[in-house]
Enzyme design. Structure first.
Site, mmCIF file in Angstrom:
data_model
loop_
_atom_site.group_PDB
_atom_site.id
_atom_site.type_symbol
_atom_site.label_atom_id
_atom_site.label_comp_id
_atom_site.label_asym_id
_atom_site.label_seq_id
_atom_site.Cartn_x
_atom_site.Cartn_y
_atom_site.Cartn_z
ATOM 1 N NE ARG B 10 -0.574 -0.401 4.930
ATOM 2 C CZ ARG B 10 -0.775 0.156 6.111
ATOM 3 N NH1 ARG B 10 -1.650 1.117 6.263
ATOM 4 N NH2 ARG B 10 -0.107 -0.263 7.162
ATOM 5 C CD GLU B 58 -16.787 3.397 1.169
ATOM 6 O OE1 GLU B 58 -18.033 3.347 1.199
ATOM 7 O OE2 GLU B 58 -16.098 3.628 2.189
ATOM 8 C CG PHE B 83 -15.025 -0.489 2.473
ATOM 9 C CD1 PHE B 83 -16.016 -1.310 2.992
ATOM 10 C CD2 PHE B 83 -14.011 -0.056 3.319
ATOM 11 C CE1 PHE B 83 -16.007 -1.691 4.329
ATOM 12 C CE2 PHE B 83 -13.996 -0.426 4.661
ATOM 13 C CZ PHE B 83 -14.982 -1.245 5.174
ATOM 14 C CG HIS B 109 -6.215 -2.338 4.781
ATOM 15 N ND1 HIS B 109 -5.509 -1.316 4.201
ATOM 16 C CD2 HIS B 109 -6.117 -2.158 6.114
ATOM 17 C CE1 HIS B 109 -4.994 -0.539 5.144
ATOM 18 N NE2 HIS B 109 -5.347 -1.028 6.312
ATOM 19 C CG ASP B 117 -9.372 -3.389 10.991
ATOM 20 O OD1 ASP B 117 -9.326 -2.984 12.168
ATOM 21 O OD2 ASP B 117 -8.974 -2.720 10.032
ATOM 22 N NE ARG B 167 -3.211 -2.554 9.303
ATOM 23 C CZ ARG B 167 -2.328 -2.894 10.223
ATOM 24 N NH1 ARG B 167 -1.618 -3.999 10.093
ATOM 25 N NH2 ARG B 167 -2.135 -2.129 11.285
#
Lengths: 268, 314
Positions: B10, B58, B83, B109, B117, B167
């Site tokens: 990322r 989004e 998303f 991610h 998460d 990530r």
């Protein structure tokens, strides 16, 4: 064009739209006829157009309620962007006039639409893009009143106000009907004027079939705000048996009905 | 691996994008209130006037990007993969891919490596979703350097592109001097006992697995798939044939619809294939400490090594 000329142009465009849908055997006459006058006002009295549909200087039009495209096709043919003979091949294989507007296939279509709510988001992005490039282009969009039940519309409205897109004008074609009934029955829109103001738009409410009112509203708006023109319209406008009839959202007239439509629209 | 520098893809793509933006003024970066997580905050800092915040929206993120592309600029739209590819899907389909617009989407991610998460944020479907779209190019760099290089490739490619990034900070196994191109597989290790076809962080993990296998006398070929679509089946077939038809596909994604199925489809009609797959076995992710979660889901070089070793003996 003066009001009389615009009204005559709109009559011709409506007639062509109904003829196209009848020939195709499918299409959306109701919403096409409610939005025709707004499109005619934009294309014949407002937008900066150039014969090259890729000319960067042109203003852009986004028919977010993409199913209402037959009048737009008739206008593009009248303006010379597409050959007139293509109008008889609406919704036909390997022809540019798709059931919903396709910018990759049809010259003069500034944005592919058809999936409700997306056109207004793209129009907002276009207006933002022109601001980023410091270009003077205006972006005009028509959304259906039923269409704004889509959540993405409100995401876009928020963004348009946040980025102060005063180069964006959004017409809401408020004909009050959608597929399953009236907008009040299906999912009531409430006080649209107050909602759009609350979302940061400069708001006008007009009769969407009165060219004086449409053109006057287009001259208003406020610096630093996107402009929303709520246009009260009649679904099926101009064809007696289609006016305000829920059943004429998405079907083609048969031969007999087409004859009646021709009489209503006063074909010479 | 303690002394190895670890960085996340990322951050690679965003470092690459910031450098590119110095030369190309048409680059616009959009994010949906995740700039500090996706890593686009570096672009925001460098070019605030070309950074568009879409807010937590989004769908509109993708619509705005489509409009910005239509206005003649080159937008890079960012969010978590779940998303961007998930909630944004139908906008990507109809407003980006259908009209074939020059919109770049970066989903960070990806996979289950965003360990804390939990399953809501761990995207295991993006490869399947994005490769199903006509006109879409799907990229999956294996490490920081490759993500940085691919920012430029993505910019130079005209048309819709989706890049999945991770990530997780991982060791760097490729070079900024690598000559890579979209649609061409990269051979990271040469061997003839078993062919490992891997993408994303799995390719990085596979490098370590292959080096350990070599010490045990098993020579694996490692094909890094940084472009999932279009897939370089010519290179894959050549490597698989060289390895006697033994092919192990590794991806940090669900077993269905991803690289594994794409490779298997491409190998239909090739005789003597012995196929194995390291992927997420059709279940959602969950919260956990990074190490224990990766162990649980088999996203480890040890798991790749075990599968490859077993396959090499078949």
């Amino acid at each position: 064009m003066d009001k009389k000329q615009l009204e005559e142009k709109a009559r011709q465009i409506r007639l062509e739209a109904v003829e196209m849908i009848a020939k195709a055997g499918s299409g959306h006459p109701g919403g096409s006829l409610s939005a025709t006058d707004i499109m005619v006002a934009l294309y014949y009295s407002k937008m900066a157009l150039y014969m090259d549909p890729n000319d960067e200087r042109r203003d852009r039009f986004v028919l977010s309620k993409g199913h209402s495209n037959p009048p737009l096709y008739a206008i593009l043919a009248d303006k010379g962007y597409i050959p007139k003979e293509e109008l008889q091949y609406l919704r036909r294989l390997h022809h540019p006039l798709q059931g919903h507007p396709d910018s990759a296939k049809c010259p003069g279509i500034d944005c592919s639409t058809g999936s409700l709510g997306q056109g207004i988001s793209v129009a907002t992005g276009m207006a933002l893009g022109f601001k980023l490039r410091k270009m003077p282009n205006k972006v005009y969009a028509i959304v259906g009143d039923g269409e704004i039940q889509e959540g993405i519309c409100w995401e876009s409205f928020m963004a348009a106000a946040h980025y102060k897109l005063d180069n964006l004008t959004v017409f809401i074609d408020r004909n009050g009907l959608q597929i399953d009934g009236t907008t009040d029955e299906v999912m009531s829109l409430g006080d649209l004027n107050a909602k759009m103001k609350a979302f940061g738009f400069a708001v006008d409410e007009i009769d969407g079939h009165d060219f004086d009112q449409i053109l006057a509203a287009l001259e208003r708006g406020e610096a630093g705000k996107p402009h929303c023109i709520i246009a009260d319209t009649v679904k099926g406008k101009g064809v007696s048996f289609m006016e305000n009839a829920v059943g004429w959202h998405g079907k083609a007239p048969n031969a007999e009905q087409l004859e009646q439509a021709r009489r209503d629209l006063g074909g010479k | 691996m303690a002394d190895i520098v670890k960085k996340a893809t990322r951050h690679g793509v965003n470092e690459g994008l910031v450098e590119l933006a110095a030369v190309h003024e048409d680059i616009i970066c959009l994010d949906a209130d995740l700039g500090n997580a996706t890593g686009t905050s570096v672009f925001h800092k460098a070019y605030p006037e070309r950074y568009i915040e879409a807010g937590i929206a989004e769908q509109d993120l993708i619509g705005l990007a489509a409009g910005i592309a239509r206005a003649g600029l080159v937008p890079f739209a960012n969010s978590f993969a779940v998303f961007a590819a998930g909630r944004g899907f139908e906008i990507i389909r109809n407003a980006v891919c259908y009209p074939n617009l020059n919109v770049k989407i970066v989903g960070s991610h990806c996979g289950i490596t965003p360990a804390g998460d939990g399953g809501t944020h761990q995207c295991i479907e993006d490869i399947a979703i994005m490769r199903s779209l006509p006109n879409m190019t799907v990229l999956s760099p294996c490490d920081f350097n490759q993500a940085k290089l691919m920012a430029r490739l993505m910019y130079e490619h005209v048309g819709p592109c989706f890049m999945r990034t991770s990530r997780e900070a991982m060791p760097i196994v490729t070079s900024l001097e690598d000559k890579i191109e979209i649609g061409k597989a990269q051979i990271l290790r040469r061997g003839s006992d078993v062919c490992i076809v891997a993408t994303g962080v799995m390719a990085t993990l596979a490098v370590f697995a292959v080096d350990e296998l070599a010490a045990e006398g098993i020579n694996a070929e490692l094909v890094n798939i940084h472009t999932i679509k279009p897939l370089d089946m010519d290179a894959i077939k050549a490597s698989v044939r060289k390895c006697g038809g033994r092919v192990l596909v590794c991806e940090e994604a669900n077993m269905y619809g991803g690289l594994g199925e794409a490779v298997a489809y491409g190998l239909v009609g090739t005789d003597g294939i012995k196929f194995d797959h390291v992927a997420v076995m059709d279940r959602f992710g969950q919260s956990g400490l990074s190490g224990e979660l990766l162990e649980e889901y088999g996203i480890t070089s040890a798991n790749i090594k075990a599968h490859a070793a077993a396959l090499a003996k078949k």
